[in-house]
Design a protein around this motif. Structure first.
Motif, PDB file in Angstrom:
ATOM      1  N   PRO A  22       0.745  -1.333   0.083  1.00 58.40           N
ATOM      2  CA  PRO A  22       0.033  -0.135   0.081  1.00 58.40           C
ATOM      3  C   PRO A  22       0.984   1.243  -0.205  1.00 58.40           C
ATOM      4  O   PRO A  22       2.114   1.293   0.389  1.00 58.40           O
ATOM      5  CB  PRO A  22      -0.848  -0.203   1.352  1.00 58.40           C
ATOM      6  N   GLU A  23       0.424   2.340  -0.512  1.00 51.24           N
ATOM      7  CA  GLU A  23       1.173   3.474  -0.463  1.00 51.24           C
ATOM      8  C   GLU A  23       0.822   4.503   0.501  1.00 51.24           C
ATOM      9  O   GLU A  23       0.895   5.697   0.526  1.00 51.24           O
ATOM     10  CB  GLU A  23       0.564   4.365  -1.944  1.00 51.24           C
ATOM     11  N   LEU A  51      12.121  12.182   6.897  1.00 50.61           N
ATOM     12  CA  LEU A  51      13.417  12.797   6.699  1.00 50.61           C
ATOM     13  C   LEU A  51      14.429  11.502   6.119  1.00 50.61           C
ATOM     14  O   LEU A  51      14.116  10.410   6.505  1.00 50.61           O
ATOM     15  CB  LEU A  51      14.009  13.397   7.833  1.00 50.61           C
ATOM     16  N   GLN A  52      15.149  12.181   5.178  1.00 51.90           N
ATOM     17  CA  GLN A  52      16.087  11.241   4.341  1.00 51.90           C
ATOM     18  C   GLN A  52      17.531  11.485   5.020  1.00 51.90           C
ATOM     19  O   GLN A  52      17.795  12.527   4.730  1.00 51.90           O
ATOM     20  CB  GLN A  52      16.085  11.435   3.064  1.00 51.90           C
ATOM     21  N   ASP A  96      12.011   7.070  -2.707  1.00 47.05           N
ATOM     22  CA  ASP A  96      12.736   5.696  -3.014  1.00 47.05           C
ATOM     23  C   ASP A  96      13.241   5.431  -1.617  1.00 47.05           C
ATOM     24  O   ASP A  96      14.455   5.654  -1.312  1.00 47.05           O
ATOM     25  CB  ASP A  96      14.084   6.276  -4.064  1.00 47.05           C
ATOM     26  N   TRP A  97      12.697   4.320  -1.380  1.00 47.57           N
ATOM     27  CA  TRP A  97      12.962   3.902   0.043  1.00 47.57           C
ATOM     28  C   TRP A  97      14.239   3.073   0.125  1.00 47.57           C
ATOM     29  O   TRP A  97      14.766   2.954   1.264  1.00 47.57           O
ATOM     30  CB  TRP A  97      11.751   2.813   0.508  1.00 47.57           C
ATOM     31  N   PHE A 103      13.576   8.634   8.325  1.00 48.97           N
ATOM     32  CA  PHE A 103      13.106   8.735   9.773  1.00 48.97           C
ATOM     33  C   PHE A 103      11.919   9.662   9.540  1.00 48.97           C
ATOM     34  O   PHE A 103      11.600  10.405   8.843  1.00 48.97           O
ATOM     35  CB  PHE A 103      14.010   9.785  10.696  1.00 48.97           C
ATOM     36  N   ILE A 104      11.101   9.364  10.419  1.00 47.79           N
ATOM     37  CA  ILE A 104       9.713   9.766  10.780  1.00 47.79           C
ATOM     38  C   ILE A 104       9.716  10.708  12.070  1.00 47.79           C
ATOM     39  O   ILE A 104       9.997  10.587  12.936  1.00 47.79           O
ATOM     40  CB  ILE A 104       8.405   8.824  10.870  1.00 47.79           C
TER      41      ILE A 104
END
Length: 111
Positions: A22-23, A51-52, A96-97, A103-104
């Motif tokens: 799921p998105e 956050l990347q 792009d995981w 991080f959330i």
């Protein structure tokens, strides 16, 4: 009987190949105010950011996605929401995981 097994295997194989992630991501939190009291049965504002990065080679994470939501807490102060279904101008599906750690970060306004 052999045809029945073949049919069952074919149906199961077909059903599993169409499965997609799921998105959205489920998220739950207990909301408390500044005095550490539960915020119950109340609409709260929440800002969720993904956050990347952020490590020794790349200090400071960069904002990859951000959204706002206004969920309602239950009698125990619990909110349940889906990250990716809020109000935003970003596109959750373009993250792009595999690029780096993510991080959330959440921010809550109980009023």
């Amino acid at each position: 009987m052999k045809k029945l097994y073949t049919l069952i295997v074919a149906v199961l194989l077909t059903a599993t190949t169409f499965a997609q992630a799921p998105e959205k991501m489920s998220y739950q939190a207990v909301v408390r105010d500044a005095a550490n009291a539960l915020v119950t049965n109340q609409t709260v504002g929440m800002k969720i950011s993904i956050l990347q990065g952020g490590d020794l080679a790349n200090p400071g994470p960069t904002l990859a996605y951000s959204e706002t939501q206004t969920p309602t807490t239950n009698a125990n102060g619990l909110v349940t929401l889906e990250i990716g279904a809020g109000i935003t101008t970003d596109d959750f599906t373009t993250i792009d995981w595999s690029a780096s750690p993510y991080f959330i970060q959440t921010g809550t306004d109980p009023t």
